[in-house]
Design an enzyme around this catalytic site. Structure first.
Site, short mmCIF file in Angstrom:
data_model
loop_
_atom_site.label_atom_id
_atom_site.label_comp_id
_atom_site.label_asym_id
_atom_site.label_seq_id
_atom_site.Cartn_x
_atom_site.Cartn_y
_atom_site.Cartn_z
N GLY A 188 0.79 -1.24 0.00
CA GLY A 188 0.00 0.00 0.00
C GLY A 188 0.81 1.27 0.00
N GLU A 232 4.67 -6.29 1.32
CA GLU A 232 4.01 -6.83 0.12
C GLU A 232 3.67 -5.74 -0.86
OE1 GLU A 232 0.54 -8.04 2.30
OE2 GLU A 232 1.27 -10.08 2.42
N PRO A 233 4.65 -5.08 -1.44
CA PRO A 233 4.33 -3.99 -2.36
C PRO A 233 3.80 -4.51 -3.69
CG PRO A 233 6.70 -4.37 -2.30
CD PRO A 233 6.09 -5.33 -1.32
N GLY A 234 2.83 -3.82 -4.24
CA GLY A 234 2.36 -4.10 -5.58
C GLY A 234 2.62 -2.86 -6.42
N ARG A 235 1.79 -1.85 -6.17
CA ARG A 235 1.85 -0.60 -6.92
C ARG A 235 3.25 0.02 -6.93
NH1 ARG A 235 -2.74 2.28 -7.36
NH2 ARG A 235 -3.48 1.25 -5.47
N TYR A 275 -12.28 4.77 -8.53
CA TYR A 275 -11.92 5.61 -7.39
C TYR A 275 -11.16 6.88 -7.74
CZ TYR A 275 -8.97 1.32 -7.04
OH TYR A 275 -8.26 0.18 -7.27
N CYS A 301 -20.20 3.01 -23.72
CA CYS A 301 -21.50 3.68 -23.70
C CYS A 301 -21.80 4.12 -22.27
CB CYS A 301 -22.56 2.73 -24.23
SG CYS A 301 -22.11 2.12 -25.85
N GLU A 302 -20.89 4.90 -21.72
CA GLU A 302 -20.99 5.48 -20.38
C GLU A 302 -20.31 6.82 -20.50
OE1 GLU A 302 -21.79 3.48 -17.52
OE2 GLU A 302 -22.16 1.82 -18.89
N TYR A 329 -2.64 -2.20 -11.45
CA TYR A 329 -4.11 -2.25 -11.39
C TYR A 329 -4.78 -1.67 -12.63
CZ TYR A 329 -2.90 -3.25 -6.59
OH TYR A 329 -2.32 -3.80 -5.48
C1 LIG Z 1 -3.32 -5.36 -2.60
C2 LIG Z 1 -2.52 -5.82 -1.47
C3 LIG Z 1 -1.19 -5.45 -1.37
C4 LIG Z 1 -0.51 -4.53 -2.36
O1 LIG Z 1 -1.04 -3.25 -2.30
P1 LIG Z 1 -0.32 -2.08 -3.15
O2 LIG Z 1 -1.18 -0.90 -2.88
O3 LIG Z 1 -0.35 -2.49 -4.58
O4 LIG Z 1 1.06 -1.96 -2.65
C5 LIG Z 1 -0.46 -5.96 -0.32
N1 LIG Z 1 -1.01 -6.78 0.60
C6 LIG Z 1 -2.32 -7.14 0.54
C7 LIG Z 1 -2.85 -8.04 1.56
C8 LIG Z 1 -3.12 -6.67 -0.50
O5 LIG Z 1 -4.39 -7.03 -0.54
#
Ligand SMILES: *Cc1c(COP(=O)(O)O)cnc(C)c1O
Length: 377
Positions: A188, A232-235, A275, A301-302, A329
């Site tokens: 996050g 746990e980085p994603g973004r 969002y 069509c929105e 995402y």
């Molecule tokens: C989505 C998620 C992440 C990654 O979130 P980012 O905003 O992409 O860093 C990490 N841990 C959990 C449990 C998630 O659901």
């Protein structure tokens, strides 16, 4: 620090194969993500299964040696996992308990997942029951505790607060003879995707430094072994790596606003509508004139606005636009609304392009439909 990438931000087989060459784990939260990891030959012991509601098939995968760890998201799930693991022949994945850490951060309530009234994690009142269930099921190896407070978090303090709640629980677990080896503080980390958005991206290094100092000091103070920290980085890993290219299909000057209609929209990029995500958009082909404010929208069509943008007045059909920092995402959330095929994904490494996902064909879009047999008869 153990880093596990959240596959839901973006995952294709080639990309996961690229990650597999680095010292990083992978969080998967569906059979589709798990299969992607397996096809990419990602080491199972570095996989963690997540999910707010897991199917029996997923729990069986966790008990069948297909992932190294499972983040259990509720008491009922722990009970189901225990039952399946008793019947399983392989060793069950190590268990990490996701706690509902109940953190009321001053940050973005709309993406918060850790407040005590969200669907995520085990409520504090169920902690003792979870502990008892783990002790009654020694085949479930307890590995640690987890808390994820939300997404786009700009504040280091939210992570320290999260670690504090988790360490408090680790102390109670220690009193019951259960050692917390791993403390996972989620992902996050905020990534700024538009220059006009206030604030900055989260300073990850500083944040993790603060968390580490806090955890080491407090664990020593309480006589607890210092747990390994996990994130746990994603973004934060993929957002800036991605750019979406749109072809302009039409420019319409209406009474007040100029609309630029692109060959995409809510189907391949639902986040602006979902969002209010904002991204910088620039021209990728030359266009004349000074910049003016325009509304970029898709062709669904929105009223599927992709954002308010500043583009040269001379922009017209056929031009290419680049929307920046869409690596996270966007492709992973794309669907087929209006029966539009999903776009291709091209990866570029050291200047060399490579196709990661091909463009969907119209046959792909229709592939689940039945009814053609009747016509053939
Ligand atoms: C989505 C998620 C992440 C990654 O979130 P980012 O905003 O992409 O860093 C990490 N841990 C959990 C449990 C998630 O659901």
């Amino acid at each position: 620090m153990e880093v596990s990438y959240a596959a839901k931000a973006f995952a294709t087989i080639e990309f996961v194969r690229h990650l597999a060459r680095h010292p990083i784990g992978l969080d998967v939260c569906s059979m589709g993500e798990l299969l992607t990891a397996e096809r990419a030959e990602f080491r199972p012991d570095r996989l963690t299964l997540h999910g707010a509601g897991k199917t029996d098939e997923e729990l069986q995968a966790a008990c069948g040696g297909r992932v190294g760890s499972i983040v259990v998201d509720g008491l009922e799930e722990l009970e189901r996992l225990a039952a399946i693991s008793r019947a399983a022949s392989a060793r069950c994945a190590r268990v990490i308990l996701r706690l509902n850490v109940g953190i009321e951060t001053e940050t973005h309530a709309f993406v918060r997942t850790g407040g005590d009234d969200t669907k995520f994690g085990i409520h504090a009142r169920d902690e003792t029951a979870a502990l008892a269930m783990l002790r009654a099921n020694p085949q479930l190896g307890f590995a640690g505790l987890h808390g994820h407070v939300g997404s786009q978090i700009p504040e280091p303090s939210a992570y320290v607060a999260n670690a504090a709640v988790l360490l408090g629980a680790a102390e109670r677990f220690a009193q019951a003879g259960m050692r917390t080896e791993r403390l996972v503080i989620g992902g996050g980390f905020r990534v700024k995707t538009h220059p006009d958005d206030g604030g900055e991206s989260l300073d990850v290094e500083q944040t993790l430094g603060a968390v580490r100092t806090y955890v080491v000091n407090r664990a020593r103070e309480r006589g607890l072994p210092v747990p390994r920290l996990g994130i746990e980085p994603g973004r934060a890993i993929v957002a800036r790596a991605g750019t979406t290219l749109y072809r302009v299909l039409a420019v319409k000057r209406q009474t007040h606003r100029t609309f630029v209609v692109a060959d995409g929209g809510i189907a391949e990029n639902p986040r602006p509508a979902l969002y209010g995500a904002r991204h910088l958009v620039v021209t990728a082909t030359p266009a004349s004139g000074d910049d003016a404010e325009m509304t970029l929208c898709g062709r669904s069509c929105e009223n599927d606005e992709l954002g308010t943008v500043r583009l040269p007045r001379g922009v017209r059909a056929g031009d290419l636009l680049a929307m920046c920092a869409t690596g996270a995402y966007t492709y992973s959330m794309a669907g087929n609304y209006n029966r539009f095929p999903r776009p291709a994904v091209v990866g570029i490494s050291d200047g060399a392009p490579r196709l990661l996902a091909r463009r969907e064909s119209l046959d792909d879009v229709l592939r689940n439909d039945l009814g053609l047999e009747a016509q053939a008869k």
